[in-house]
Design a protein around this motif. Structure first.
Motif, PDB file in Angstrom:
ATOM      1  N   ASN A 212      14.583 124.714 118.389  1.00 19.53           N
ATOM      2  CA  ASN A 212      13.463 125.656 118.412  1.00 19.53           C
ATOM      3  C   ASN A 212      13.067 125.976 116.971  1.00 19.53           C
ATOM      4  O   ASN A 212      13.813 126.638 116.255  1.00 19.53           O
ATOM      5  N   PRO A 213      11.889 125.521 116.515  1.00 18.31           N
ATOM      6  CA  PRO A 213      11.520 125.730 115.108  1.00 18.31           C
ATOM      7  C   PRO A 213      11.410 127.200 114.730  1.00 18.31           C
ATOM      8  O   PRO A 213      11.623 127.555 113.566  1.00 18.31           O
ATOM      9  N   LEU A 214      11.119 128.076 115.691  1.00 17.53           N
ATOM     10  CA  LEU A 214      11.018 129.499 115.399  1.00 17.53           C
ATOM     11  C   LEU A 214      12.388 130.106 115.101  1.00 17.53           C
ATOM     12  O   LEU A 214      12.475 131.161 114.470  1.00 17.53           O
ATOM     13  N   LEU A 215      13.450 129.468 115.563  1.00 19.34           N
ATOM     14  CA  LEU A 215      14.808 129.892 115.223  1.00 19.34           C
ATOM     15  C   LEU A 215      15.365 129.114 114.038  1.00 19.34           C
ATOM     16  O   LEU A 215      15.985 129.685 113.138  1.00 19.34           O
ATOM     17  N   LEU A 216      15.129 127.808 114.019  1.00 16.25           N
ATOM     18  CA  LEU A 216      15.689 126.963 112.968  1.00 16.25           C
ATOM     19  C   LEU A 216      15.217 127.394 111.583  1.00 16.25           C
ATOM     20  O   LEU A 216      16.002 127.449 110.640  1.00 16.25           O
ATOM     21  N   LEU A 217      13.938 127.723 111.461  1.00  9.31           N
ATOM     22  CA  LEU A 217      13.430 128.155 110.156  1.00  9.31           C
ATOM     23  C   LEU A 217      14.071 129.464 109.714  1.00  9.31           C
ATOM     24  O   LEU A 217      14.350 129.659 108.530  1.00  9.31           O
ATOM     25  N   ALA A 218      14.318 130.354 110.677  1.00 10.85           N
ATOM     26  CA  ALA A 218      15.002 131.612 110.336  1.00 10.85           C
ATOM     27  C   ALA A 218      16.442 131.342 109.909  1.00 10.85           C
ATOM     28  O   ALA A 218      16.968 131.989 108.993  1.00 10.85           O
ATOM     29  N   TYR A 219      17.087 130.364 110.559  1.00 11.11           N
ATOM     30  CA  TYR A 219      18.439 129.979 110.152  1.00 11.11           C
ATOM     31  C   TYR A 219      18.448 129.468 108.710  1.00 11.11           C
ATOM     32  O   TYR A 219      19.339 129.781 107.920  1.00 11.11           O
ATOM     33  N   ILE A 220      17.473 128.645 108.369  1.00  9.05           N
ATOM     34  CA  ILE A 220      17.388 128.082 107.015  1.00  9.05           C
ATOM     35  C   ILE A 220      17.161 129.186 105.987  1.00  9.05           C
ATOM     36  O   ILE A 220      17.791 129.215 104.922  1.00  9.05           O
ATOM     37  N   VAL A 221      16.271 130.108 106.318  1.00  2.05           N
ATOM     38  CA  VAL A 221      15.988 131.218 105.400  1.00  2.05           C
ATOM     39  C   VAL A 221      17.252 132.033 105.147  1.00  2.05           C
ATOM     40  O   VAL A 221      17.629 132.304 103.992  1.00  2.05           O
ATOM     41  N   GLY A 222      17.942 132.444 106.220  1.00  2.00           N
ATOM     42  CA  GLY A 222      19.147 133.257 106.052  1.00  2.00           C
ATOM     43  C   GLY A 222      20.257 132.517 105.338  1.00  2.00           C
ATOM     44  O   GLY A 222      20.905 133.069 104.438  1.00  2.00           O
ATOM     45  N   GLY A 223      20.483 131.260 105.713  1.00  2.00           N
ATOM     46  CA  GLY A 223      21.577 130.496 105.125  1.00  2.00           C
ATOM     47  C   GLY A 223      21.387 130.187 103.656  1.00  2.00           C
ATOM     48  O   GLY A 223      22.292 130.395 102.835  1.00  2.00           O
ATOM     49  N   LEU A 224      20.213 129.705 103.292  1.00  2.00           N
ATOM     50  CA  LEU A 224      19.987 129.309 101.895  1.00  2.00           C
ATOM     51  C   LEU A 224      19.790 130.514 100.977  1.00  2.00           C
ATOM     52  O   LEU A 224      20.142 130.454  99.796  1.00  2.00           O
ATOM     53  N   ASN A 225      19.249 131.612 101.503  1.00  2.00           N
ATOM     54  CA  ASN A 225      19.169 132.820 100.675  1.00  2.00           C
ATOM     55  C   ASN A 225      20.569 133.300 100.290  1.00  2.00           C
ATOM     56  O   ASN A 225      20.830 133.646  99.135  1.00  2.00           O
ATOM     57  N   PHE A 226      21.488 133.320 101.272  1.00  2.00           N
ATOM     58  CA  PHE A 226      22.851 133.779 100.983  1.00  2.00           C
ATOM     59  C   PHE A 226      23.613 132.743 100.157  1.00  2.00           C
ATOM     60  O   PHE A 226      24.492 133.103  99.371  1.00  2.00           O
ATOM     61  N   PHE A 227      23.300 131.482 100.343  1.00  2.00           N
ATOM     62  CA  PHE A 227      23.820 130.373  99.547  1.00  2.00           C
ATOM     63  C   PHE A 227      23.684 130.688  98.058  1.00  2.00           C
ATOM     64  O   PHE A 227      24.596 130.434  97.264  1.00  2.00           O
ATOM     65  N   ILE A 228      22.548 131.281  97.695  1.00  2.00           N
ATOM     66  CA  ILE A 228      22.274 131.618  96.298  1.00  2.00           C
ATOM     67  C   ILE A 228      22.752 133.016  95.950  1.00  2.00           C
ATOM     68  O   ILE A 228      23.474 133.231  94.969  1.00  2.00           O
TER      69      ILE A 228
END
Length: 401
Positions: A212-228
């Motif tokens: 579901n792109p509406l969830l996957l994009l939110a996953y990417i935002v949360g994961g990569l923001n915390f990654f940094i």
């Protein structure tokens, strides 16, 4: 369903905030101690950071288990059991003196710490109205930030005054007190419907959420923001422990008071999202995070502190919106959807140090900033894409209706 502003709302929210404080205080207690651990055990900064990384890694992986498991066994029971395990691990950590055993028990503690964050938002999704959920998630994530601050302050000052083992002993006492308050305050779950744990169904639910792109994009935002974000703090401790700053572990712990601006950002995210679409609030938070990162290049101690204040506000503004977005966008298996978000989130925290380490060794703090901005540009574009896809979906629904 629990409405925002009621006595049940405040009891449930306060209990989850206290539980969240306990979890994240235990998780981040070693953060200001990294230079001390590197010196005492004669290890590299990257290896010392594993005292935090291994905990976030096992926490992230365990989320895949506890979320679906709570769909079958219930929310409150699993939260309580895992919190008890986390307290026990803190006590054991106060009794050991070998770095390998420290890593082992921190890994085990990460598994226990995963229980509450894997389940809390799913509990809210079951028990709260949509309006109450958005308000409660912001306050709950504020508890995350206060726990992160508290754990780092305890680790920094207790570690400097008494030693890192004594810091864990103090954390054991505080955690037990938080556990008692959690049990007393949390209302029983009244709207939970048990589901059987079927591995194939779990995989199917995960596949649907990830596709579901509406969830996957939110996953990417949360994961990569915390990654940094979280790994910027790790390298900042080594930056500020060295010349020309020479800050002690206790003073390094004060750096994490900059999380207080994140507490404000998370608490107000629900109000901001009432007037602005959540994907745009995420984008706003990322832009603020990028601005704070750039401020640290000024080099003075006050500029670095100001930069982290700005970054924390932006990060938690985006994180709070992304987290609540996942919970109300997932139409089924909410615990699994929230667990996948947190899996991305904590795997990001665990792997970001490996990404930033070459930048640190090659160009110092300037390299960390450059490497950070590259990744944050990706999350900014992801949030804008999420806004576009949401707008298109709404237009289609309006046309069809």
């Amino acid at each position: 369903m629990i409405e925002a502003g009621t006595s049940q709302f405040w009891r449930a929210t306060m209990a989850l905030c206290i539980g969240s404080f306990m979890v994240f205080a235990n998780l981040y207690i070693t953060h200001p101690l990294l230079p001390m651990l590197a010196e005492e055990f004669e290890i590299s900064p990257l290896l010392a950071s594993w005292s935090l990384t291994v905990t976030t890694l096992t926490l992230g992986l365990s989320l895949l288990v506890f979320g679906p498991l709570s769909d079958a066994l219930g929310r409150t029971r699993l939260m309580l059991m895992t919190m008890c395990g986390a307290v026990l691990c803190s006590f054991v950590l106060s009794q050991i003196s070998d770095f390998r055993w420290l890593l082992f028990w921190r890994a085990l503690q990460g598994i226990c710490l995963a229980g509450l964050p894997a389940i809390a938002i799913a509990y809210m999704g079951d028990e709260f109205t949509k309006k109450g959920l958005i308000a409660a998630v912001g306050l709950y994530i504020s508890g995350n930030t206060l726990g992160g601050i508290g754990g780092r302050l305890i680790g920094g000052f207790a570690g400097e005054l008494f030693g890192w083992q004594e810091a864990f002993a103090l954390m054991t006492f505080i955690s037990f007190f938080c556990l008692c308050l959690f049990v007393w305050l949390l209302p029983p779950s009244e709207n939970f419907s048990a589901r059987k744990v079927v591995p194939t169904q779990m995989m199917t639910d995960a596949y649907h959420h990830l596709s579901n792109p509406l969830l996957l994009l939110a996953y990417i935002v949360g994961g990569l923001n915390f990654f940094i974000f979280i790994n910027q703090y790790s390298y900042a401790t080594f930056l500020l422990a060295d010349e020309p700053y020479y800050l002690s572990a206790g003073v390094l712990g004060l750096l994490f008071l900059t999380y207080l601006s994140g507490t404000v950002g998370a608490a107000f995210s629900g109000r901001i999202a009432k007037n602005i679409p959540q994907p745009l609030v995420m984008a706003m938070g990322i832009i603020i995070l990028m601005a704070g990162t750039l401020l640290t290049l000024q080099g003075s101690l006050w500029a670095i502190i100001l930069g982290f204040l700005v970054s924390a506000f932006g990060f938690f503004l985006a994180h709070s919106c992304a987290s609540s977005w996942v919970s109300h966008t997932a139409l089924h298996a909410r615990a699994t959807a929230s667990s996948i978000y947190l899996l991305f989130y904590y795997l990001g925290a665990s792997s970001g140090g490996f990404y930033l380490d070459p930048f640190w060794h090659s160009w110092g703090w300037d390299g960390v900033v450059f490497g950070s901005l590259v990744v944050l540009l990706i999350t900014l574009l992801s949030s804008l894409m999420l806004y576009y896809k949401t707008s298109v979906k709404l237009e289609r629904c309006a046309a069809g209706g």
